[in-house]
Design a protein around this motif. Sequence first.
Motif, PDB file in Angstrom:
ATOM      1  N   GLY A 111       0.783  -1.203   0.120  1.00 17.22           N
ATOM      2  CA  GLY A 111       0.289  -0.195  -0.096  1.00 17.22           C
ATOM      3  C   GLY A 111       0.868   1.296   0.007  1.00 17.22           C
ATOM      4  N   VAL A 112       0.487   2.247  -0.627  1.00 20.31           N
ATOM      5  CA  VAL A 112       1.150   3.584  -0.661  1.00 20.31           C
ATOM      6  C   VAL A 112       0.300   4.811  -0.420  1.00 20.31           C
ATOM      7  CG1 VAL A 112       2.827   5.056  -2.252  1.00 20.31           C
ATOM      8  CG2 VAL A 112       2.702   2.353  -2.622  1.00 20.31           C
ATOM      9  N   MET A 113       1.001   5.755   0.395  1.00 23.09           N
ATOM     10  CA  MET A 113       0.293   6.857   0.559  1.00 23.09           C
ATOM     11  C   MET A 113       1.284   8.056   0.209  1.00 23.09           C
ATOM     12  SD  MET A 113      -0.006   9.339   3.830  1.00 23.09           S
ATOM     13  CE  MET A 113       1.409  10.237   3.169  1.00 23.09           C
ATOM     14  N   PHE A 114       0.985   8.638  -0.809  1.00 27.51           N
ATOM     15  CA  PHE A 114       1.502   9.600  -1.451  1.00 27.51           C
ATOM     16  C   PHE A 114       1.647  10.911  -0.667  1.00 27.51           C
ATOM     17  CE2 PHE A 114       0.531   6.827  -4.975  1.00 27.51           C
ATOM     18  CZ  PHE A 114       1.709   6.455  -5.454  1.00 27.51           C
ATOM     19  N   GLN A 115       2.452  11.511  -0.796  1.00 23.77           N
ATOM     20  CA  GLN A 115       2.755  13.030  -0.088  1.00 23.77           C
ATOM     21  C   GLN A 115       1.638  13.743   0.189  1.00 23.77           C
ATOM     22  OE1 GLN A 115       6.455  15.291  -0.735  1.00 23.77           O
ATOM     23  NE2 GLN A 115       5.503  17.049   0.343  1.00 23.77           N
ATOM     24  N   SER A 116       0.991  14.206  -1.031  1.00 21.92           N
ATOM     25  CA  SER A 116      -0.256  15.017  -0.875  1.00 21.92           C
ATOM     26  C   SER A 116      -1.517  14.014  -0.574  1.00 21.92           C
ATOM     27  CB  SER A 116      -0.532  15.610  -2.252  1.00 21.92           C
ATOM     28  OG  SER A 116      -0.710  14.523  -3.223  1.00 21.92           O
ATOM     29  N   GLY A 117      -1.542  12.927  -0.470  1.00 24.39           N
ATOM     30  CA  GLY A 117      -2.577  12.025  -0.367  1.00 24.39           C
ATOM     31  C   GLY A 117      -3.019  11.709  -1.637  1.00 24.39           C
ATOM     32  N   ALA A 118      -2.947  12.261  -2.681  1.00 25.26           N
ATOM     33  CA  ALA A 118      -3.294  12.042  -3.958  1.00 25.26           C
ATOM     34  C   ALA A 118      -4.727  11.168  -4.125  1.00 25.26           C
ATOM     35  CB  ALA A 118      -2.382  10.982  -4.454  1.00 25.26           C
ATOM     36  N   LEU A 119      -5.608  12.157  -3.421  1.00 27.77           N
ATOM     37  CA  LEU A 119      -7.110  11.746  -3.385  1.00 27.77           C
ATOM     38  C   LEU A 119      -7.634  12.335  -4.692  1.00 27.77           C
ATOM     39  CD1 LEU A 119      -7.875  12.418   0.136  1.00 27.77           C
ATOM     40  CD2 LEU A 119      -7.283  10.080  -0.836  1.00 27.77           C
ATOM     41  N   PHE A 120      -8.511  11.643  -5.340  1.00 21.46           N
ATOM     42  CA  PHE A 120      -9.214  12.021  -6.317  1.00 21.46           C
ATOM     43  C   PHE A 120     -10.343  12.947  -5.947  1.00 21.46           C
ATOM     44  CE2 PHE A 120      -7.383   8.021  -7.894  1.00 21.46           C
ATOM     45  CZ  PHE A 120      -6.818   8.589  -9.367  1.00 21.46           C
ATOM     46  N   GLY A 121     -10.519  14.297  -6.455  1.00 20.47           N
ATOM     47  CA  GLY A 121     -11.260  15.111  -5.782  1.00 20.47           C
ATOM     48  C   GLY A 121     -12.782  14.882  -6.358  1.00 20.47           C
ATOM     49  N   SER A 122     -12.985  14.218  -7.406  1.00 16.39           N
ATOM     50  CA  SER A 122     -14.369  14.242  -7.773  1.00 16.39           C
ATOM     51  C   SER A 122     -15.003  13.099  -6.943  1.00 16.39           C
ATOM     52  CB  SER A 122     -14.389  13.966  -9.190  1.00 16.39           C
ATOM     53  OG  SER A 122     -13.899  12.456  -9.483  1.00 16.39           O
ATOM     54  N   MET A 123     -14.486  12.253  -6.076  1.00 17.12           N
ATOM     55  CA  MET A 123     -14.812  11.139  -5.635  1.00 17.12           C
ATOM     56  C   MET A 123     -14.911  11.348  -3.868  1.00 17.12           C
ATOM     57  SD  MET A 123     -12.853   8.013  -7.132  1.00 17.12           S
ATOM     58  CE  MET A 123     -12.786   7.501  -8.841  1.00 17.12           C
ATOM     59  N   THR A 124     -15.659  10.783  -3.272  1.00 12.93           N
ATOM     60  CA  THR A 124     -15.793  10.642  -1.737  1.00 12.93           C
ATOM     61  C   THR A 124     -14.597   9.824  -1.302  1.00 12.93           C
ATOM     62  OG1 THR A 124     -17.364   8.736  -1.673  1.00 12.93           O
ATOM     63  CG2 THR A 124     -18.401  10.661  -1.889  1.00 12.93           C
ATOM     64  N   LEU A 125     -14.433   9.968  -0.053  1.00 13.62           N
ATOM     65  CA  LEU A 125     -13.364   9.312   0.725  1.00 13.62           C
ATOM     66  C   LEU A 125     -13.512   7.891   0.393  1.00 13.62           C
ATOM     67  CD1 LEU A 125     -12.717  11.489   4.000  1.00 13.62           C
ATOM     68  CD2 LEU A 125     -11.844  11.628   1.523  1.00 13.62           C
ATOM     69  N   LEU A 126     -14.893   7.566   0.626  1.00 16.78           N
ATOM     70  CA  LEU A 126     -15.036   5.867   0.486  1.00 16.78           C
ATOM     71  C   LEU A 126     -14.861   5.604  -0.743  1.00 16.78           C
ATOM     72  CD1 LEU A 126     -16.835   3.751   2.297  1.00 16.78           C
ATOM     73  CD2 LEU A 126     -18.755   4.213   0.891  1.00 16.78           C
ATOM     74  N   GLU A 127     -15.138   6.254  -1.840  1.00 11.20           N
ATOM     75  CA  GLU A 127     -14.892   5.997  -3.301  1.00 11.20           C
ATOM     76  C   GLU A 127     -13.358   5.759  -3.200  1.00 11.20           C
ATOM     77  OE1 GLU A 127     -18.961   7.501  -5.398  1.00 11.20           O
ATOM     78  OE2 GLU A 127     -17.275   8.930  -5.011  1.00 11.20           O
ATOM     79  N   ASN A 128     -12.741   6.737  -2.830  1.00 14.88           N
ATOM     80  CA  ASN A 128     -11.017   6.867  -3.018  1.00 14.88           C
ATOM     81  C   ASN A 128     -10.551   5.325  -2.350  1.00 14.88           C
ATOM     82  OD1 ASN A 128      -9.557   9.074  -4.174  1.00 14.88           O
ATOM     83  ND2 ASN A 128     -11.361  10.019  -3.121  1.00 14.88           N
TER      84      ASN A 128
END
Length: 255
Positions: A86-103
């Motif tokens: 598993g990888v957590m990138f520095q900025s979080g790299a979350l997809f802004g159009s998705m909810t946290l659950l979807e990410n």
Amino acid sequence: MSEAAKDGPAICVDGVTQRFGARMIFHDVRFEVARGEVFVILGGSGCGKSTLMKQMIGLLPPSEGTIEVLGTDMYQDRRAVLSRIGVMFQSGALFGSMTLLENVMLPLEVYTDLSPRARAEIAQVKLGLVGLGDAAFLRPAEISGGMAKRAGIARALALDPPLLFLDEPSAGLDPITSAGLDQLILDLRKLLGATFVVVTHELASILAIADRCIMLDREAKGIIATGNPRTLRDEATHPTVRAFFRRETIHEAPT
């Protein structure tokens, strides 16, 4: 995987060199990461910390040398390795159009055949592990930087990997939030028995979480120190290592 491989180190980096054209980033880097430890890669800006992490997570083949992750050569069977880390990138790299659950559900969609309901239930559990159970339907723009880091860790946990990589987890956070994130890493290691590889230059976090570390140096183009960071702080004789852990300026002799 053989029984010997299961009992061996989580990561084995052997003779790794990285060049970009004529520019040498580091040369002949060698180290192992034991299973179950929190291992930190540290050093000043431009020393190659993020480059080394990219090599270990399969994004950048080294110019020379080999990298074994969980008993498998990363660049001979990359997909098999990626399903187990598993990888957590520095900025979080979350997809802004998705909810946290979807990410958090994304790795489950790519690597499993689970039903949408099962994926959602697992993602909800992972968010709960990092203290975001009530934030599942928020989007990245609606949460704080610390929450984004926690969501990134939840996504990294989605496939129950035995090995997690965290890139600058405390960068940009206030001291209280940073301390909370450090404690989360320690709690997850205890709960899950996972191995953590953390890239950071945040001294307080290094001393709080690391079992062992390596220090890269831009001038030396490689590793200049290996060991427990608290021991290095107290006993290191290398001037750059001493300066880093004691937050001192390196005084050069006059010419």
